[in-house]
Design a protein around this motif. Structure first.
Motif, mmCIF file in Angstrom:
data_model
loop_
_atom_site.group_PDB
_atom_site.id
_atom_site.type_symbol
_atom_site.label_atom_id
_atom_site.label_comp_id
_atom_site.label_asym_id
_atom_site.label_seq_id
_atom_site.Cartn_x
_atom_site.Cartn_y
_atom_site.Cartn_z
ATOM 1 N N TRP A 295 -29.826 -6.866 -11.101
ATOM 2 C CA TRP A 295 -29.936 -5.267 -10.951
ATOM 3 C C TRP A 295 -31.070 -4.966 -11.953
ATOM 4 C CZ3 TRP A 295 -30.193 -0.813 -13.936
ATOM 5 C CH2 TRP A 295 -30.165 0.385 -13.252
ATOM 6 N N LEU B 13 -27.058 1.751 -14.393
ATOM 7 C CA LEU B 13 -26.412 0.505 -13.839
ATOM 8 C C LEU B 13 -25.043 0.876 -13.699
ATOM 9 C CD1 LEU B 13 -26.104 -2.484 -13.569
ATOM 10 C CD2 LEU B 13 -25.792 -2.677 -15.774
ATOM 11 N N SER C 66 -24.477 2.631 -10.386
ATOM 12 C CA SER C 66 -25.057 1.915 -9.432
ATOM 13 C C SER C 66 -24.400 1.143 -8.408
ATOM 14 C CB SER C 66 -26.164 1.017 -9.971
ATOM 15 O OG SER C 66 -25.372 -0.055 -10.371
ATOM 16 N N SER D 263 -24.255 -1.914 -7.851
ATOM 17 C CA SER D 263 -24.126 -3.253 -8.378
ATOM 18 C C SER D 263 -22.968 -3.406 -9.146
ATOM 19 C CB SER D 263 -25.478 -3.635 -9.331
ATOM 20 O OG SER D 263 -26.411 -3.901 -8.509
#
Ligand code: PXP
Length: 400
Positions: free
Chosen positions: A27, A150, A153, A155
């Motif tokens: 990512w 992150l 996200s 991911s």
């Protein structure tokens, strides 16, 4: 684009989730302007990082992270090796120091390792907090921003399992009576951990009927995904019903099940019109497509929110070579769709053997699975069949 991790410390003690870190590194590569690049990450203990720090930086103490770019300077970010892989360089992290720091900061070990990974990656890209205060602030701000993004996200989330209960209605309709009821089945699936319920309201009502969708709309506690052909009468029903999303599929009267993906590029105008009507009613649209770049681009062009990638050819592959080829097509179509900003689901034909690899793709949000779960439920019960599939999906996406 990949992150190669090597664990060179006491893995029994630290219990590091390498898959999770790999997803996060991928990512980060994608979101720091270096997609298509590889990075090597070495997880070590204090003794090893002290040795590296002393030999390469003339500093005698252990540290948390070291970065060694393959190419110093700004002109060339990376080195392309003989087989065309673009290498950024190496990041070395002391898990021992990271653990101490995590404890001090009151965060998890993986949170701290992620921060160190981000820090190391920015160093590989030429950022340096030791050159000036201005650069140090810039790097710090970017780190904070990336970590925040992150954690919000895809991911960082587990792949979801949505269950298609059409075949409970197929059994009911075989007798023309009221049992088994797909509405009750949906409730059991949700109690066993399904993240959503999928039903296909076909023109010929061969399984799910109008009463089912009405009751399901009222009783589903998770998300209702209405699968449908883009035909006039069904569109009116969907607009009235307002499911949480619709998945448009090609529908043929003679087929046993949906046979292939939509030819989006061949009917852009019609699909764009349907998507626009759904959007106005607040219903996001997914297009069920074969894993092909042409269809992904067309789905994006007509304004779809999601694509559902057809996994049928991967599941039905006659041998492992063909299966691998089909898997690669799904992985790259998912990557392409994700990069374009489409949300990505997948499904069709997935079973207890074929699901794990697809669930492990960090670009895919949700799997839609029906037949395999309902078939297994006949022998072990619906609750257990759902839990077993959920475990496969959860283990494959390996997030804790
Ligand atoms: N996704 C779509 C678009 C489908 O048409 C179907 C079958 O109804 C599924 C997923 C689920 O497929 P299966 O029943 O083979 O798991």
């Amino acid at each position: 684009m990949s992150a190669h991790f090597t664990v060179n410390c006491d893995s029994d003690h630290f219990r590091i989730n390498v898959k999770l870190l790999q997803r996060r590194a991928r990512w980060l590569l994608r979101h720091t302007g270096t997609p298509g690049h590889d990075v090597s990450v070495l997880l070590v203990d204090d003794e090893e990082i002290r040795w590296l720090n002393s030999n390469y930086r003339n500093k005698s103490e252990a540290t948390n992270v070291l970065s060694f770019p393959l190419n110093e300077g700004n002109e060339a970010l990376s080195v392309v090796d003989s087989i065309g892989v673009k290498e950024l360089g190496d990041i070395i992290i002391s898990v021992e120091t990271a653990e101490r720091e995590a404890e001090k900061l009151g965060v998890s070990l993986h949170h701290r390792l992620t921060w160190l990974l981000t820090h190391g990656l920015l160093h590989l890209q030429g950022y340096d907090h030791e050159r000036s205060e201005k650069e140090a602030l810039e790097m710090w701000d970017l780190e904070q921003k990336l970590i925040r993004q992150l954690h919000n996200s895809r991911s960082n989330q587990m792949t979801q399992l949505a269950i298609n209960v059409d075949h409970v209605a197929t059994v009911r309709n075989a007798r023309g009576i009221t049992e088994p009821d797909p509405v009750a089945a949906a409730a059991i699936c949700e109690l066993a951990g399904a993240a959503g319920i999928v039903v296909h309201l076909r023109e010929d009502r061969r399984h799910i009927n109008d009463r089912d969708v009405r009751l399901l709309r009222e009783t589903i506690k998770t998300r209702m995904n209405l699968e449908m052909g883009a035909n006039k009468k069904i569109i009116e029903i969907a607009l009235d019903l307002k499911p949480d999303m619709v998945t448009l599929v090609p529908e043929k009267r003679q087929e046993l099940t949906t046979e292939g993906g939509l030819n989006v590029s061949g009917q852009k105008k019609k699909l764009a019109r349907t998507i626009s009507r759904m959007r106005k009613a607040g219903i996001p649209v997914s297009l069920f497509i074969d894993p092909e770049a042409k269809q992904v681009k067309a789905a994006h062009a007509v304004g779809a929110t999601y694509v559902e990638l057809h996994t049928g050819r991967y599941c039905d592959a006659a041998n492992e070579t063909v299966r691998e080829e089909e898997y690669q097509l799904i992985a790259s179509a998912a990557e392409e769709a994700y990069q374009m900003g489409l949300r990505v689901n997948a499904g069709h034909g997935l079973d207890y053997q074929t699901t794990a690899r697809i669930a492990a793709l960090d670009t895919i949000e949700e799997l839609s699975i029906g037949h395999a779960i309902i078939a297994r439920a006949v022998f072990v019960g619906l609750d257990q069949a759902v839990r077993e599939m959920r475990k496969i999906v959860r283990d494959a996406s390996m997030i804790f």
